[in-house]
Write a protein that holds these residues in place. Sequence first.
Motif, PDB file in Angstrom:
ATOM      1  N   ILE A  84       0.844  -1.203   0.000  1.00 30.26           N
ATOM      2  CA  ILE A  84       0.000   0.000   0.000  1.00 30.26           C
ATOM      3  C   ILE A  84       0.875   1.247   0.000  1.00 30.26           C
ATOM      4  N   LEU A  85       1.903   1.235   0.837  1.00 26.98           N
ATOM      5  CA  LEU A  85       2.765   2.409   0.971  1.00 26.98           C
ATOM      6  C   LEU A  85       3.631   2.646  -0.259  1.00 26.98           C
ATOM      7  N   THR A  86       3.995   1.583  -0.960  1.00 26.21           N
ATOM      8  CA  THR A  86       4.884   1.721  -2.111  1.00 26.21           C
ATOM      9  C   THR A  86       4.140   1.697  -3.449  1.00 26.21           C
ATOM     10  N   ALA A  87       2.823   1.530  -3.418  1.00 31.11           N
ATOM     11  CA  ALA A  87       2.052   1.451  -4.669  1.00 31.11           C
ATOM     12  C   ALA A  87       2.094   2.780  -5.411  1.00 31.11           C
ATOM     13  N   PRO A  88       2.380   2.729  -6.702  1.00 29.60           N
ATOM     14  CA  PRO A  88       2.310   3.963  -7.500  1.00 29.60           C
ATOM     15  C   PRO A  88       0.844   4.346  -7.703  1.00 29.60           C
ATOM     16  N   ASP A  89       0.636   5.549  -8.183  1.00 31.32           N
ATOM     17  CA  ASP A  89      -0.727   5.957  -8.517  1.00 31.32           C
ATOM     18  C   ASP A  89      -1.226   5.100  -9.670  1.00 31.32           C
ATOM     19  N   GLY A  90      -2.503   4.747  -9.613  1.00 32.67           N
ATOM     20  CA  GLY A  90      -3.108   3.986 -10.699  1.00 32.67           C
ATOM     21  C   GLY A  90      -3.272   4.858 -11.923  1.00 32.67           C
ATOM     22  N   PRO A  91      -3.589   4.248 -13.051  1.00 30.61           N
ATOM     23  CA  PRO A  91      -3.803   5.050 -14.259  1.00 30.61           C
ATOM     24  C   PRO A  91      -4.994   5.986 -14.073  1.00 30.61           C
ATOM     25  N   ASN A  92      -4.956   7.069 -14.782  1.00 29.45           N
ATOM     26  CA  ASN A  92      -6.002   8.076 -14.747  1.00 29.45           C
ATOM     27  C   ASN A  92      -7.363   7.451 -15.086  1.00 29.45           C
ATOM     28  N   ALA A  93      -8.409   7.855 -14.377  1.00 33.18           N
ATOM     29  CA  ALA A  93      -9.752   7.301 -14.583  1.00 33.18           C
ATOM     30  C   ALA A  93     -10.235   7.494 -16.018  1.00 33.18           C
ATOM     31  N   ALA A  94      -9.900   8.620 -16.639  1.00 35.03           N
ATOM     32  CA  ALA A  94     -10.327   8.856 -18.018  1.00 35.03           C
ATOM     33  C   ALA A  94      -9.616   7.908 -18.981  1.00 35.03           C
ATOM     34  N   VAL A  95      -8.355   7.623 -18.736  1.00 38.41           N
ATOM     35  CA  VAL A  95      -7.602   6.690 -19.577  1.00 38.41           C
ATOM     36  C   VAL A  95      -8.183   5.279 -19.435  1.00 38.41           C
ATOM     37  N   VAL A  96      -8.513   4.904 -18.192  1.00 36.64           N
ATOM     38  CA  VAL A  96      -9.116   3.595 -17.944  1.00 36.64           C
ATOM     39  C   VAL A  96     -10.485   3.504 -18.623  1.00 36.64           C
ATOM     40  N   ALA A  97     -11.279   4.554 -18.519  1.00 43.36           N
ATOM     41  CA  ALA A  97     -12.603   4.556 -19.157  1.00 43.36           C
ATOM     42  C   ALA A  97     -12.484   4.419 -20.675  1.00 43.36           C
ATOM     43  N   GLN A  98     -11.509   5.089 -21.263  1.00 43.33           N
ATOM     44  CA  GLN A  98     -11.305   4.993 -22.706  1.00 43.33           C
ATOM     45  C   GLN A  98     -10.868   3.578 -23.101  1.00 43.33           C
ATOM     46  N   ALA A  99      -9.954   3.000 -22.343  1.00 40.74           N
ATOM     47  CA  ALA A  99      -9.506   1.631 -22.624  1.00 40.74           C
ATOM     48  C   ALA A  99     -10.657   0.646 -22.437  1.00 40.74           C
ATOM     49  N   MET A 100     -11.487   0.877 -21.439  1.00 40.41           N
ATOM     50  CA  MET A 100     -12.648   0.008 -21.204  1.00 40.41           C
ATOM     51  C   MET A 100     -13.613   0.109 -22.391  1.00 40.41           C
ATOM     52  N   ALA A 101     -13.819   1.309 -22.913  1.00 45.36           N
ATOM     53  CA  ALA A 101     -14.713   1.498 -24.057  1.00 45.36           C
ATOM     54  C   ALA A 101     -14.174   0.810 -25.312  1.00 45.36           C
ATOM     55  N   ASN A 102     -12.863   0.674 -25.419  1.00 49.68           N
ATOM     56  CA  ASN A 102     -12.249   0.031 -26.574  1.00 49.68           C
ATOM     57  C   ASN A 102     -12.068  -1.477 -26.402  1.00 49.68           C
ATOM     58  N   SER A 103     -12.517  -2.012 -25.289  1.00 49.16           N
ATOM     59  CA  SER A 103     -12.356  -3.448 -25.028  1.00 49.16           C
ATOM     60  C   SER A 103     -13.314  -4.273 -25.871  1.00 49.16           C
ATOM     61  N   GLU A 104     -12.819  -5.407 -26.336  1.00 48.37           N
ATOM     62  CA  GLU A 104     -13.648  -6.324 -27.115  1.00 48.37           C
ATOM     63  C   GLU A 104     -14.473  -7.239 -26.218  1.00 48.37           C
ATOM     64  N   HIS A 105     -13.979  -7.473 -25.009  1.00 45.89           N
ATOM     65  CA  HIS A 105     -14.664  -8.324 -24.039  1.00 45.89           C
ATOM     66  C   HIS A 105     -14.687  -7.612 -22.697  1.00 45.89           C
ATOM     67  N   SER A 106     -15.677  -7.940 -21.903  1.00 48.69           N
ATOM     68  CA  SER A 106     -15.692  -7.427 -20.536  1.00 48.69           C
ATOM     69  C   SER A 106     -16.185  -8.527 -19.606  1.00 48.69           C
ATOM     70  N   ALA A 107     -15.776  -8.410 -18.373  1.00 51.73           N
ATOM     71  CA  ALA A 107     -16.169  -9.370 -17.337  1.00 51.73           C
ATOM     72  C   ALA A 107     -16.069  -8.649 -16.007  1.00 51.73           C
ATOM     73  N   ARG A 108     -16.284  -9.386 -14.950  1.00 50.85           N
ATOM     74  CA  ARG A 108     -16.292  -8.771 -13.635  1.00 50.85           C
ATOM     75  C   ARG A 108     -15.573  -9.657 -12.635  1.00 50.85           C
ATOM     76  N   PHE A 109     -14.653  -9.051 -11.873  1.00 48.36           N
ATOM     77  CA  PHE A 109     -14.072  -9.724 -10.721  1.00 48.36           C
ATOM     78  C   PHE A 109     -15.080  -9.614  -9.591  1.00 48.36           C
ATOM     79  N   GLU A 110     -15.402 -10.729  -8.968  1.00 48.74           N
ATOM     80  CA  GLU A 110     -16.370 -10.762  -7.866  1.00 48.74           C
ATOM     81  C   GLU A 110     -15.670 -11.120  -6.566  1.00 48.74           C
TER      82      GLU A 110
END
Length: 164
Positions: A29-55
């Motif tokens: 937790i202390l050494t984790a870098p910042d995650g990718p920007n939410a807008a970049v993730v949303a764009q990559a998600m929109a370009n995905s051919e498949h989607s699923a969910r971790f439960e």
Amino acid sequence: MKRRLTLLLATHALTLAAGFGAGVYLLPILTAPDGPNAAVVAQAMANSEHSARFERGLKGSDPVHWADGKVGISAMQIVFDGRMAPGPDYKVYLAREFVDNRSDFLRIKQDAQLIGDVKTFDRFLLDVPADVDVEAYTTVVVWCEAFSQFISAAQYRMYADPDR
């Protein structure tokens, strides 16, 4: 005097063990870098051919080892938007069959395709190696390599393409 020494050693050993356990949990937790920007993730998600969910409620997940959120899969990237229990040495694999616990993943691990390391716990974006065909797999698995611990899995296809 002997009882006092035993008690002193026991309390120090317990404190050392608690400190080590807290360090193993908190260091990622202390050494984790910042995650990718939410807008970049949303764009990559929109370009995905498949989607699923971790439960969270998978058989192999528990209160300390889990992921919860949406995962997108394309020929170029695997993207995750959600939350994941922090931990060290997380890896993302593609598997040809759905697995939901440690023993099942260990059974198929030699045939699973390593995609990359996860260093963040709310979002991630991993490039798929050029020689990997995501259509030849059905499931994304998050695995803790250091402790051989199942974190989560998400099935994005029912069947892998046998011709690939």
